[in-house]
Design an enzyme around this catalytic site. Structure first.
Site, PDB file in Angstrom:
ATOM      1  N   ASP A   1       0.800  -1.244   0.000  1.00  0.00           N
ATOM      2  CA  ASP A   1       0.000   0.000   0.000  1.00  0.00           C
ATOM      3  C   ASP A   1       0.830   1.291   0.000  1.00  0.00           C
ATOM      4  O   ASP A   1       0.473   2.254   0.695  1.00  0.00           O
ATOM      5  CB  ASP A   1      -0.948   0.003   1.207  1.00  0.00           C
ATOM      6  CG  ASP A   1      -1.998  -1.093   1.162  1.00  0.00           C
ATOM      7  OD1 ASP A   1      -1.867  -2.002   0.328  1.00  0.00           O
ATOM      8  OD2 ASP A   1      -2.933  -1.046   1.977  1.00  0.00           O
TER       9      ASP A   1
ATOM     10  N   LYS B   1      -7.111  -4.891  -3.181  1.00  0.00           N
ATOM     11  CA  LYS B   1      -7.968  -5.385  -2.095  1.00  0.00           C
ATOM     12  C   LYS B   1      -8.914  -4.290  -1.646  1.00  0.00           C
ATOM     13  O   LYS B   1      -8.675  -3.107  -1.905  1.00  0.00           O
ATOM     14  CB  LYS B   1      -7.113  -5.838  -0.908  1.00  0.00           C
ATOM     15  CG  LYS B   1      -6.253  -4.703  -0.329  1.00  0.00           C
ATOM     16  CD  LYS B   1      -5.314  -5.210   0.751  1.00  0.00           C
ATOM     17  CE  LYS B   1      -4.351  -4.146   1.238  1.00  0.00           C
ATOM     18  NZ  LYS B   1      -4.944  -2.978   1.863  1.00  0.00           N
TER      19      LYS B   1
ATOM     20  N   CYS C   1      -1.843  -2.319   7.683  1.00  0.00           N
ATOM     21  CA  CYS C   1      -1.781  -3.272   6.575  1.00  0.00           C
ATOM     22  C   CYS C   1      -0.478  -4.067   6.532  1.00  0.00           C
ATOM     23  O   CYS C   1      -0.478  -5.235   6.149  1.00  0.00           O
ATOM     24  CB  CYS C   1      -2.062  -2.557   5.262  1.00  0.00           C
ATOM     25  SG  CYS C   1      -3.785  -1.984   5.178  1.00  0.00           S
TER      26      CYS C   1
END
Ligand SMILES: [Zn+2]
Length: 188
Positions: A9, A97, A138
């Site tokens: 990310d 995602k 994350c």
């Protein structure tokens, strides 16, 4: 050992100037760019992206920054793109995602319909290094799922940035207890 680097990310909205900026995010992108620009130890290099369409209560006008967040990483917007100098071309696969619900772990992501866990298994990967944003969300979730997948897992701390640095020690203890090695990238 077959080794992979999972870059979690590192997107514009999670870096300085983005809608959910994490302090140090742009620096992480810069350092990862340096790492990938020279010969490195990885057999495979992949990325994950938060990639929201309508993730329900993950977005809020009054976010608590624990379970709900300002609007971020909406699919198709500049905020969802990887932060320079990184781009999709740097990665063998990019796993998206979170389309319709919160998804913190990269293992919830898919690339051309294939999940990250399956993708790694098909290539015989047994060791992964995890880097990216954010350490306490994350990156944490991805590293814990990598352990559950039976992989040898390291988090490269100098290539991560945390949402809440004050509670980072707790997160690092949790990762260590789960069997994740806390390491450095070796970058100068
Ligand atoms: Zn999100």
């Amino acid at each position: 050992m077959i080794k992979a680097l999972i870059v979690v990310d590192v997107q514009n909205d999670f870096c300085e100037g983005g809608s959910l900026a994490v302090v140090g995010g742009a620096g992480v992108a810069s350092r990862l760019g340096k790492l990938l620009a020279v010969p490195h130890r990885y057999d495979h290099v992949v990325a994950t992206r938060d990639h929201h369409i309508d993730p329900g209560s993950h977005f809020s006008d009054t976010p608590d920054f624990v379970d709900s967040w300002p609007v971020h990483c909406v699919a198709g917007t500049p905020g969802a793109e990887l932060h320079a100098p990184l781009s999709e071309a740097d990665f063998e696969a990019v796993f998206d995602k979170g389309e319709y619900a919160a998804a913190y772990s990269g293992f919830e992501g898919t690339c051309a319909g294939v999940g990250l866990g399956q993708w790694l298994a098909e290539r015989g990967v047994d060791q992964v290094d995890v880097a990216g944003i954010a350490t306490d969300y994350c990156v944490r979730a991805t590293a814990l799922d990598a352990v559950k997948a039976g992989l040898d897992v390291r988090v490269l701390l100098d290539l991560t940035a945390a949402v809440t640095p004050q509670r980072l020690d707790l997160v690092l203890d949790e990762l260590a207890d789960a069997g994740v090695a806390l390491a450095g990238s070796g970058l100068a």
